[in-house]
Design an enzyme around this catalytic site. Structure first.
Site, PDB file in Angstrom:
ATOM      1  N   GLU A 198       0.468  -1.572  -0.560  1.00  0.00           N
ATOM      2  CA  GLU A 198      -0.115  -0.002  -0.228  1.00  0.00           C
ATOM      3  C   GLU A 198       0.923   1.981  -0.387  1.00  0.00           C
ATOM      4  O   GLU A 198       0.654   2.408  -0.547  1.00  0.00           O
ATOM      5  CB  GLU A 198      -1.216  -0.563   0.977  1.00  0.00           C
ATOM      6  CG  GLU A 198      -2.004  -0.537   0.451  1.00  0.00           C
ATOM      7  CD  GLU A 198      -2.755  -0.834  -0.229  1.00  0.00           C
ATOM      8  OE1 GLU A 198      -3.108   0.584  -0.674  1.00  0.00           O
ATOM      9  OE2 GLU A 198      -3.294  -1.984  -0.653  1.00  0.00           O
ATOM     10  N   TYR A 223      -7.412   6.733   3.303  1.00  0.00           N
ATOM     11  CA  TYR A 223      -7.429   5.584   1.884  1.00  0.00           C
ATOM     12  C   TYR A 223      -6.306   4.506   2.283  1.00  0.00           C
ATOM     13  O   TYR A 223      -7.263   3.359   2.605  1.00  0.00           O
ATOM     14  CB  TYR A 223      -6.752   6.060   1.164  1.00  0.00           C
ATOM     15  CG  TYR A 223      -6.552   5.169  -0.366  1.00  0.00           C
ATOM     16  CD1 TYR A 223      -7.824   4.402  -1.139  1.00  0.00           C
ATOM     17  CD2 TYR A 223      -5.298   4.313  -0.137  1.00  0.00           C
ATOM     18  CE1 TYR A 223      -7.153   3.280  -1.498  1.00  0.00           C
ATOM     19  CE2 TYR A 223      -4.823   3.091  -0.642  1.00  0.00           C
ATOM     20  CZ  TYR A 223      -5.894   2.648  -1.549  1.00  0.00           C
ATOM     21  OH  TYR A 223      -5.581   1.740  -1.993  1.00  0.00           O
ATOM     22  N   ASP A 260      -9.868   5.321  -3.552  1.00  0.00           N
ATOM     23  CA  ASP A 260      -8.585   6.265  -4.307  1.00  0.00           C
ATOM     24  C   ASP A 260      -8.722   7.182  -6.049  1.00  0.00           C
ATOM     25  O   ASP A 260     -10.366   7.020  -5.784  1.00  0.00           O
ATOM     26  CB  ASP A 260      -7.280   5.042  -4.380  1.00  0.00           C
ATOM     27  CG  ASP A 260      -7.860   4.129  -5.677  1.00  0.00           C
ATOM     28  OD1 ASP A 260      -8.406   4.049  -5.877  1.00  0.00           O
ATOM     29  OD2 ASP A 260      -6.885   3.660  -5.976  1.00  0.00           O
TER      30      ASP A 260
END
Ligand code: SF4
Length: 349
Positions: free
Chosen positions: A42, A123, A141
């Site tokens: 991520e 996010y 996103d």
């Protein structure tokens, strides 16, 4: 009237999950997933495409196989292993996250808790907590913004990404499959990355086409709508000064906002007022967001004045050619230096 999407959310979720089970890309962080792999991926995927991330991810996992190894590493080793991936604050923050987790007795599982960790916004917190802990937080996103605004033909002219997130968050939450939030979030991101692409979306094979307002009308490429920021054009002159097998480089301060501790070719300011075309080694152009940057690199002979300037400037350093691989250079500058040495034939050796 409500969109069909909002009336038949369960069917939407089913179609999405069925498609994701069959079509998801085989990515290394999805194979035998762990919290560590999810967090690393991520961070790497913030602002960077999957294809670019893949070789870095493999190398990272072999050098730092888990949070403990990362927490125990020196910062310069961490940055060196991120070199070339850009946006280096991500590497520093990931390192801080590992150190913070190492000092914790428990691992957080809720998105709100992850948001207190360095470099983790809503996010990333939603992605980590939903994928690793099944926490019901919906991700939003750029990919998901595109899918949602096209599904609903949302004609809002968004000021920026944050304003789109604020507007679309209630819908993302409503669509979230709360029993399976990690898979749902990954499916939404996957459909945005591989089917509902920025240009030429594949509406004919899209699993949620029957719910999509713009997919049916054919004007999906008009969505989402963002205000266009005026373009900025920047010109930067840089110098190539070599002496006794070493190249002069500028090292950014450890407190610099961007590229702290990174080496780059020095800016021409202070070295040469009006660089001559005959001394130009290369012109490089690149775009970052709405900025168009043109950088020109000029060869400058080292003389007594330059030597005095270097001696009095703690951020200027002569780097021997043999040590170039060991220092942390910004990605474009490493490429340019190699090009100048190989193509232009200017080697500090
Ligand atoms: Fe995107 Fe087309 Fe699918 Fe709509 S039908 S979500 S525009 S790919």
């Amino acid at each position: 009237m409500k969109f069909r999407l909002e009336k038949d959310i369960t069917l939407f979720q089913k179609k999405l999950q069925h498609w994701y089970a069959q079509h998801q890309r085989d990515l290394p962080w999805r194979r035998e997933p762990t919290l560590y792999k999810t967090v690393v991926s991520e961070f790497m995927l913030q602002q960077t495409q999957v294809e670019t991330v893949l070789p870095y991810f493999h190398r990272w996992i072999s050098v730092f196989p888990g949070f403990e190894a990362l927490a125990n590493a020196k910062e310069e080793v961490v940055i060196k292993n991120w070199e070339g991936l850009g946006y280096y604050s991500r590497a520093r923050n990931l390192h801080r996250v590992a150190r913070k987790l190492a000092n914790n007795e428990t691992i957080p599982s809720r998105a709100e808790e992850w948001e207190h960790y360095p470099g983790i916004g809503p996010y990333t917190a939603a992605a980590i907590s939903s994928i690793s802990f099944h926490y019901p937080a919906a991700v939003l996103d750029g990919n998901v913004i595109r899918v949602l605004s096209r599904l609903t033909a949302d004609a809002t002219l968004f000021k920026d990404k944050n304003s789109a997130i604020r507007k679309l968050a209630p819908l993302a939450k409503k669509l979230l499959e709360v029993k399976n939030p990690g898979k749902h979030n990954q499916a939404m991101m996957e459909i945005g990355a591989t089917v509902c692409t920025r240009s030429k979306p594949s509406c004919t094979v899209c699993p949620v086409h029957s719910f999509c307002s713009t997919g049916k009308r054919g004007d999906m490429d008009q969505f989402p709508r963002f205000k266009v920021k005026p373009a900025q054009h920047l010109k930067i002159n840089r110098v190539w000064i070599q002496r006794n097998g070493a190249l002069l480089l500028h090292k950014a301060s450890p407190k610099a906002k961007r590229l702290a501790d990174f080496y780059e070719l020095p800016s021409a300011e202070g070295f040469v007022k009006n660089p001559m075309r005959k001394d130009r080694l290369m012109i490089k152009k690149r775009g970052i967001s709405n900025q168009y940057i043109e950088e020109r690199i000029y060869r400058v002979e080292s003389d007594a004045k330059i030597l005095r300037l270097v001696r009095s400037s703690p951020d200027l350093h002569w780097i021997p050619a043999a040590k170039m691989d060991a220092i942390i250079l910004s990605g474009p500058h490493r490429r340019w230096i190699k090009e100048i040495i190989v193509d232009v034939g200017h080697s500090p050796q």
